[in-house]
Design a protein around this motif. Structure first.
Motif, short mmCIF file in Angstrom:
data_model
loop_
_atom_site.label_atom_id
_atom_site.label_comp_id
_atom_site.label_asym_id
_atom_site.label_seq_id
_atom_site.Cartn_x
_atom_site.Cartn_y
_atom_site.Cartn_z
N ALA A 143 0.82 -1.21 0.00
CA ALA A 143 0.00 0.00 0.00
C ALA A 143 0.85 1.26 0.00
CB ALA A 143 -0.93 0.01 1.22
N ARG A 144 2.12 1.13 0.44
CA ARG A 144 3.03 2.28 0.52
C ARG A 144 4.20 2.17 -0.44
NH1 ARG A 144 5.82 2.36 5.16
NH2 ARG A 144 5.30 0.24 5.84
N VAL A 145 4.17 1.17 -1.32
CA VAL A 145 5.35 0.90 -2.14
C VAL A 145 5.69 2.08 -3.06
CG1 VAL A 145 4.17 -0.22 -4.10
CG2 VAL A 145 6.50 -0.91 -3.48
N ASP A 146 4.70 2.80 -3.50
CA ASP A 146 4.98 3.94 -4.38
C ASP A 146 5.62 5.10 -3.63
OD1 ASP A 146 2.54 4.26 -3.00
OD2 ASP A 146 1.77 5.67 -4.49
N THR A 147 5.12 5.39 -2.44
CA THR A 147 5.67 6.51 -1.68
C THR A 147 7.07 6.21 -1.16
OG1 THR A 147 4.60 5.75 0.37
CG2 THR A 147 3.38 7.30 -1.00
N VAL A 148 7.35 4.94 -0.85
CA VAL A 148 8.66 4.55 -0.34
C VAL A 148 9.69 4.47 -1.47
CG1 VAL A 148 9.96 2.67 0.74
CG2 VAL A 148 7.76 3.36 1.68
N THR A 149 9.30 3.94 -2.62
CA THR A 149 10.25 3.68 -3.71
C THR A 149 10.27 4.76 -4.79
OG1 THR A 149 8.67 2.45 -5.08
CG2 THR A 149 9.91 1.20 -3.41
N GLY A 150 9.21 5.55 -4.88
CA GLY A 150 9.09 6.49 -5.97
C GLY A 150 8.63 5.85 -7.26
N GLY A 151 8.12 4.62 -7.17
CA GLY A 151 7.72 3.90 -8.37
C GLY A 151 6.38 4.35 -8.91
N GLU A 152 6.35 4.69 -10.19
CA GLU A 152 5.08 5.00 -10.85
C GLU A 152 4.31 3.71 -11.17
OE1 GLU A 152 8.12 5.81 -11.99
OE2 GLU A 152 8.18 7.85 -12.80
N ARG A 191 -4.16 6.82 -5.88
CA ARG A 191 -3.06 7.75 -6.14
C ARG A 191 -2.61 7.70 -7.60
NH1 ARG A 191 -1.48 5.97 -0.86
NH2 ARG A 191 0.10 4.53 -1.64
N GLY A 192 -3.37 6.98 -8.42
CA GLY A 192 -3.09 6.97 -9.85
C GLY A 192 -1.93 6.11 -10.27
N ARG A 193 -1.50 5.19 -9.43
CA ARG A 193 -0.37 4.34 -9.80
C ARG A 193 -0.78 3.34 -10.87
NH1 ARG A 193 2.66 8.17 -8.69
NH2 ARG A 193 3.11 8.54 -6.48
N ILE A 194 0.19 2.91 -11.66
CA ILE A 194 -0.05 2.01 -12.79
C ILE A 194 0.31 0.60 -12.37
CG2 ILE A 194 0.57 1.48 -15.18
CD1 ILE A 194 1.41 4.48 -15.43
N PHE A 195 -0.63 -0.31 -12.49
CA PHE A 195 -0.40 -1.70 -12.13
C PHE A 195 0.05 -2.47 -13.37
CE2 PHE A 195 -2.87 -0.17 -8.71
CZ PHE A 195 -2.85 -1.07 -7.66
#
Length: 274
Positions: A143-152, A191-195
């Motif tokens: 759930a936090r992988v984008d905020t921690v890694t900066g991954g889009e 948060r608009g992340r791409i899966f």
């Protein structure tokens, strides 16, 4: 639209082939773009993660290919940034955020995709055999992988199911499991992340369907989520492995478009022609 794969590993980490060989294969397969996403350095996981001393050479090799294929195929410099990896900075064209292991209370790392036996032993040792407890721990990090890694891009969202073909280890229909997965999915989609619809475990013989599972893709479509397609390729022969089936799965789950990396960033387009 021509297909592209943005999840690609080479001999700079745990891949079998060089960046040049992977680019040759991608061009021959009709890719519009290939993105290189070497595993970020991760202490304790040197068997598959990139050696920090090789990061500069990795950058150089990809940038040389970008120049070589200019006007014929886009080449992007990316990184698969692990949740526990040290910060690698913002100087990448894109990142995939992934969780490959869990950090246990004594500081050891529990690998999630090394082997079925390793994962089962870890669940027994650290979670008392409760797979839903593992799922809660894993998806809390996802759930936090984008905020921690900066991954889009969200890497192989339900990786803990790698060895769960035919529910060999736990029941993915269990409401407790689905609650944990849905909570993480909803946050990332919001948060608009791409899966990525990731076919890598199929090409390596572990699964018969991509990540994420169909019930998760249907949920993602209902939430207006974004997808891309990736082969998570580790060899030149699998750059577009399983794409035809993955695109059909996306359609069946309610998607009519996906997201592509371009020189101006990510852009929405029609499902790829494969």
């Amino acid at each position: 639209m021509k297909p592209q794969t943005l999840h690609c590993h080479t001999t700079f980490c745990d891949g079998a082939d060089s960046p040049a060989a992977m680019a040759t294969a991608a061009f021959a397969a009709g890719c519009g773009a290939i993105g290189f996403s070497g595993h970020s350095p991760l202490p304790g996981q040197e068997a598959w993660a990139m050696d920090p001393a090789r990061v500069a050479d990795y950058r150089r090799a990809v940038m040389e290919l970008k120049a070589e294929y200019a006007g014929r195929m886009e080449v992007y410099l990316g990184l698969e940034q692990d949740f526990y990896s040290p910060d690698t900075g913002p100087d990448w064209e894109y990142k995939i955020g992934s969780v490959h292991c869990l950090l246990m209370p004594d500081g050891t790392q529990l690998p999630l995709d090394e082997s079925a036996a390793t994962l089962a032993s870890g669940v027994q040792r650290w979670f008392g055999g409760d797979w839903n407890a593992l799922a809660r721990d894993y998806y809390e990090r996802m759930a936090r992988v984008d905020t921690v890694t900066g991954g889009e891009i969200v890497g192989h969202f339900d990786l803990i199911t790698k060895f769960n073909e035919n529910m060999a280890q736990f029941d993915e229909g269990d409401p407790a499991y689905r609650e944990a997965a849905f909570a993480a999915l909803d946050e990332l989609a919001g948060r608009g992340r791409i899966f990525e619809i990731n076919t890598g475990a199929i090409s390596r013989g572990y699964r018969t369907a991509p990540y994420p599972a169909a019930f998760l893709l249907r949920r993602l479509a209902e939430k207006g989520g974004r997808i891309t397609f990736s082969s998570d390729t580790h060899s030149a022969g699998t750059v577009l492995y399983g794409y035809r089936e993955a695109v059909q799965l996306a359609r069946d789950c309610g998607f009519s478009s996906c997201w592509y990396l371009t020189a101006r960033g990510f852009a929405e387009g029609p499902l790829p022609a494969v």
